[in-house]
Write a protein that holds these residues in place. Sequence first.
Motif, mmCIF file in Angstrom:
data_model
loop_
_atom_site.group_PDB
_atom_site.id
_atom_site.type_symbol
_atom_site.label_atom_id
_atom_site.label_comp_id
_atom_site.label_asym_id
_atom_site.label_seq_id
_atom_site.Cartn_x
_atom_site.Cartn_y
_atom_site.Cartn_z
ATOM 1 N N GLU C 126 15.223 4.233 8.537
ATOM 2 C CA GLU C 126 15.772 5.525 9.043
ATOM 3 C C GLU C 126 17.398 5.490 8.320
ATOM 4 O OE1 GLU C 126 13.928 7.387 10.514
ATOM 5 O OE2 GLU C 126 15.355 8.936 10.706
ATOM 6 N N LEU C 127 18.072 4.410 8.279
ATOM 7 C CA LEU C 127 19.462 4.432 7.731
ATOM 8 C C LEU C 127 19.207 4.664 6.072
ATOM 9 C CD1 LEU C 127 21.024 1.002 8.845
ATOM 10 C CD2 LEU C 127 22.081 3.423 8.968
ATOM 11 N N ILE C 128 18.214 4.392 5.401
ATOM 12 C CA ILE C 128 17.938 4.386 4.136
ATOM 13 C C ILE C 128 17.923 6.027 4.054
ATOM 14 C CG2 ILE C 128 16.279 4.592 2.289
ATOM 15 C CD1 ILE C 128 16.179 1.525 2.903
ATOM 16 N N ARG C 129 16.945 6.630 4.744
ATOM 17 C CA ARG C 129 16.791 8.075 5.003
ATOM 18 C C ARG C 129 18.046 8.827 5.160
ATOM 19 N NH1 ARG C 129 11.903 7.694 7.699
ATOM 20 N NH2 ARG C 129 10.254 7.548 6.295
ATOM 21 N N MET C 130 18.864 8.454 5.951
ATOM 22 C CA MET C 130 19.991 9.046 6.317
ATOM 23 C C MET C 130 20.831 9.151 5.189
ATOM 24 S SD MET C 130 20.628 7.997 10.318
ATOM 25 C CE MET C 130 21.802 8.912 10.781
ATOM 26 N N VAL C 131 21.186 8.064 4.552
ATOM 27 C CA VAL C 131 22.041 7.712 3.489
ATOM 28 C C VAL C 131 21.615 8.262 1.995
ATOM 29 C CG1 VAL C 131 23.345 5.975 1.976
ATOM 30 C CG2 VAL C 131 23.061 5.805 4.216
ATOM 31 N N TRP C 132 20.371 8.135 1.616
ATOM 32 C CA TRP C 132 20.001 8.732 0.468
ATOM 33 C C TRP C 132 18.972 9.883 0.472
ATOM 34 C CZ3 TRP C 132 20.816 3.101 0.876
ATOM 35 C CH2 TRP C 132 21.638 2.579 -0.061
ATOM 36 N N GLY C 133 18.479 10.031 1.642
ATOM 37 C CA GLY C 133 17.547 11.199 1.810
ATOM 38 C C GLY C 133 16.302 10.705 1.393
ATOM 39 N N THR C 134 15.051 11.715 1.601
ATOM 40 C CA THR C 134 13.929 11.349 1.507
ATOM 41 C C THR C 134 13.207 11.518 -0.018
ATOM 42 O OG1 THR C 134 13.110 13.563 2.014
ATOM 43 C CG2 THR C 134 12.988 11.938 3.924
ATOM 44 N N ARG C 135 13.972 11.855 -0.851
ATOM 45 C CA ARG C 135 13.532 12.171 -2.438
ATOM 46 C C ARG C 135 13.131 10.586 -2.853
ATOM 47 N NH1 ARG C 135 18.321 12.975 -6.549
ATOM 48 N NH2 ARG C 135 16.641 12.392 -7.741
ATOM 49 N N ASP C 136 12.564 10.948 -4.048
ATOM 50 C CA ASP C 136 12.393 9.462 -4.923
ATOM 51 C C ASP C 136 13.363 9.601 -6.002
ATOM 52 O OD1 ASP C 136 9.959 9.726 -3.559
ATOM 53 O OD2 ASP C 136 8.559 9.138 -5.216
ATOM 54 N N TYR C 137 13.707 8.228 -6.130
ATOM 55 C CA TYR C 137 14.631 8.006 -7.306
ATOM 56 C C TYR C 137 13.932 7.135 -8.432
ATOM 57 C CZ TYR C 137 18.374 9.424 -4.165
ATOM 58 O OH TYR C 137 19.314 9.857 -3.151
ATOM 59 N N ILE C 138 14.659 7.019 -9.578
ATOM 60 C CA ILE C 138 14.178 6.354 -10.562
ATOM 61 C C ILE C 138 15.009 5.561 -11.075
ATOM 62 C CG2 ILE C 138 13.059 6.185 -13.043
ATOM 63 C CD1 ILE C 138 11.394 8.839 -12.297
ATOM 64 N N LEU C 139 14.820 4.155 -11.004
ATOM 65 C CA LEU C 139 16.009 3.270 -11.458
ATOM 66 C C LEU C 139 15.785 3.105 -13.000
ATOM 67 C CD1 LEU C 139 18.068 1.174 -10.673
ATOM 68 C CD2 LEU C 139 16.427 -0.728 -10.733
ATOM 69 N N PRO C 140 17.131 3.635 -13.704
ATOM 70 C CA PRO C 140 17.043 3.591 -15.127
ATOM 71 C C PRO C 140 16.966 2.259 -15.698
ATOM 72 C CG PRO C 140 19.096 4.207 -14.253
ATOM 73 C CD PRO C 140 18.239 4.008 -13.195
ATOM 74 N N VAL C 141 16.262 1.810 -16.712
ATOM 75 C CA VAL C 141 16.114 0.438 -17.345
ATOM 76 C C VAL C 141 16.661 0.514 -18.791
ATOM 77 C CG1 VAL C 141 14.376 -0.950 -18.221
ATOM 78 C CG2 VAL C 141 13.988 -0.119 -16.074
ATOM 79 N N PRO C 142 17.535 -0.534 -18.855
ATOM 80 C CA PRO C 142 18.140 -0.441 -20.349
ATOM 81 C C PRO C 142 17.267 -0.347 -21.497
ATOM 82 C CG PRO C 142 18.562 -2.609 -19.102
ATOM 83 C CD PRO C 142 18.070 -1.654 -18.164
ATOM 84 N N ARG C 143 17.589 0.205 -22.595
ATOM 85 C CA ARG C 143 16.731 0.563 -23.595
ATOM 86 C C ARG C 143 15.834 -0.878 -24.168
ATOM 87 N NH1 ARG C 143 19.406 2.258 -28.123
ATOM 88 N NH2 ARG C 143 20.633 3.840 -26.565
ATOM 89 N N GLU C 144 16.668 -1.682 -24.017
ATOM 90 C CA GLU C 144 16.011 -2.909 -24.895
ATOM 91 C C GLU C 144 14.920 -3.430 -23.910
ATOM 92 O OE1 GLU C 144 19.218 -2.730 -23.476
ATOM 93 O OE2 GLU C 144 20.303 -2.105 -25.354
ATOM 94 N N MET C 145 14.980 -2.936 -22.337
ATOM 95 C CA MET C 145 13.962 -3.405 -21.569
ATOM 96 C C MET C 145 12.620 -2.336 -21.331
ATOM 97 S SD MET C 145 15.927 -5.174 -19.111
ATOM 98 C CE MET C 145 14.963 -6.535 -18.130
ATOM 99 N N SER C 146 13.153 -0.941 -21.762
ATOM 100 C CA SER C 146 12.130 0.022 -21.644
ATOM 101 C C SER C 146 11.198 0.271 -22.589
ATOM 102 C CB SER C 146 12.796 1.170 -21.231
ATOM 103 O OG SER C 146 13.683 1.661 -22.338
#
Lengths: 247, 337, 309
Positions: C126-146
């Motif tokens: 619930e804390l996570i929901r309050m801070v970041w909302g319910t939307r999805d995020y994508i963690l960007p990955v450095p180009r070398e690893m993506s």
Amino acid sequence: MALFEARELHLRFGDRVVLENVSLAFKAGKLSGIMGPNGAGKTTCFNVLTGRYKPNRGRVLLEGHDITGRPPQEIARLGVARSFQLMTLFDEFSVFENIAVALPATRARGYDPIGQAYADPALTWDVQQILESAGLAGRADDPAKALPYGARRALEIGVALACKPKLLFLDEPTAGLGSDGRARLADLVRKLKGTLTIVIIEHDMEFLFSLADEISVIHWGQVIARGTPAELKANPWVGASNLGRLN
Amino acid sequence: MAPGRLVPTFTPAMLVSWLLFATVPMWIERVGLYQYLGVEILIFAIYALAYNLVLGHAGLPSFGHGAFFGIGAYAFGLAQFNLAASLWVGLAVAVLAAGLGGTLVALFISHRRGIYYALMTIAFGQVFWFIAIKAHSITGGEDGLLKIERLPVALGIVTFDLRDNTALYYFVLAVFVGVSLLLWRLVHSPFGRIVKAIKQNETRARFVGYDVWRYKAAVLIISAALSGLAGGLFSMAQTSAFPDVMSLHYSGYVVMMTLVGGGLVSFWGPVVGAVAFFLARDMIGALTTGWMLWFGLFFVALVLFKPEGIAGIFAGLATRKHKTTSAPVSNPQPQER
Amino acid sequence: MGTLLNLLPHLVNGITLGLLFALIALGFMLILGLMEQINLAHGSLFALGAYFAYAICAPRLPLPPDVLGMWAAVPLGWRFAAAVVLAPILVAPFGLVLERLMRRTYGRDPLYGLLLTFGVAMVLEELIRMVWGTRDYILPVPREMSGGFIMLDLIWSTYRFWAAALAIVAMAGVWAIVERTRFGAMVKAGAHDSEIVQALGIDLTRLRVWVFVLGTMLAAFAGVVLAPLWGIRPHMGVDAVVPAFLIIVLGGVGSFWGAAIGGLLVGMVVGLSGAYASEWSMLSMYLLLIAVVTLRARGLFGKKSVLEV
């Protein structure tokens, strides 16, 4: 014929041999004792006889019928009851209910999901009888966990008696009791003696010698001696293993 | 208590609470709430009572009960679409299907207890949840099973329509009364007492001759079937069935309700818990978006300081005056094969 | 041979998935093994790790704009590396608090630990929901690893292999700690006999704290590593923790290799069954568990545990 017999029981836990070639016979109506130092395999032996462990080899016979490896509840239903060294009561129940739930009459109605559990006056009367014989007459409504230690010991036996056994195994009934408690317990066992077959594990020699008709001595997982108390007192093995004082 | 040990079928507390519930539709809107909330509360009260048979009375921590509630919900809808448009058929199928699911699970886990029981029920709960999501052609997948009808109560000559929430409330109340009576009898029956004995000491129960496995299996099956009944009512109430009631979260909610209300010590605790849960949802939810944060904190505090729950708090206040002096004796339980 | 080659990608897929599952289970296993406590909040700590990593990698932190600007100017590779290191450290205090709460349940019915951690999981989610909302995020990955690369005429995701490699590193690290250090020896002794641990003069309270913190950091680390693959959302914790349970039960409670092999086995079964019925591949995981546990009550490598009583 003995009421209950164990023939050449072997039990291993992994590579440790716990029971080796143990043969025992308990005659109907007698009080038999099993002695031995701590870790000798007495309780393990009880556990095999009452179905908790399955022996690797050997047979257990009740009235001549093979009951080896049957689960505890089946052996219990055949009329073999036991008490435990570490007390195992129904702690949230009253003393009354500890006895009542163990009665065969309750068990017979075990799958009745609607009826009153303990409404039958005959059942109540039965419980009172058992409580009286266990010396717990005035305590029917006390919660089991609130009983003083000695009374818990008595209830431990009472629950076993409630099974209406032919054969009663008592595992160290005096464990943790003072001399008063021991005396009271000896009285209780003396009263039961003769009414049913009893087997007691005990390392209090005096207690056993004063009560038992026959005693088997277990050491290192083997029966090293057996006989009447008088015979055993004379037995050099028993002296050598320094029983009774070891514990 | 004297050693004449009759447990009354009706107790004053029971009758008072039923009467209280019966008046709810008359005032619930006046206090700013709505009729449907009462329906929800009663359905989850049935569910939590059924669940507490396992947790509180048998001491078996099931964390996958949502599966049975969900099976009941789907079964009610599917029976209506494929078998017969009858309320009774729907509810019977819900009970049977959930009972069958409970039987399947019971076969695998009835030799377990404690944390292993919890783990295995989580695993089975997930299996059912997963199937509900993936079997799109049967359950509608994540879109759910829609257009379930609130069928009328047919009692021979008279029929009652349930499309109105108040009417539905009274029907659910009747089921609640029935289920709570049944469970009340059950926990005081020989079967119920033996189950309670097994909870306290499985070893001893076995050594006085009880086939512990069968009792544990039977308890789970009964509880699952009644949870299915609640699930059937729920899908009727919301006229649809969704997989989310089968998720680990929802399975956890019923655990929360049961514990918060005091299911570990009181027969009616789960009902109290269901009321508290939904009131918290609507009342805290009206003030802040994160109502579960506060309810969760309350739950954590109860687990830590008062596992007997709300019922335990009241019982504690009532008996504070005559405190017993008896010290509990510790009772180490030996290991068992 | 042809079919084998067809199966190869699924097999590789399964092995990498298995490593990732094992990574998720690692911290859970440590806590269960020593403390005989099921940490249902494991998934929430895992999710927190992912969210913190997002906060570090895609800076929208509550910092003064110029500091933020400077941080955003740091190459993504460095920011990602910082996330891998910092996110577990930032999550560690949550584990500390949880352990403090848990202390009250020691010596009581293990049910209370289970309920407590479930409640904490709800609160954290619930804390996570309050801070970041319910939307999805994508963690960007450095180009070398993506990105991806082509091997044997197939396209492979590069980051998947990086993630698997990080999983191996974490597992090797935990193995080294458990098998090669005094701390590990104490942990193992404690798992079998807390009396021995105390008799040896080891402070069991402190040992538990450290194990719990280590378990928490591993959960968060797994969250960071998996976030680019599975996305970041409030209920990612539950999605992740369930396979972790299954792996532990499958491998046997308290067995390090059981957890690793259980993870690999689950991954391979999911990967290979994905070749035939991709929709249902996760179900095979549950069926595998039920089969194994039915045949072997304690899992593949499990020893007798107090938990069974």
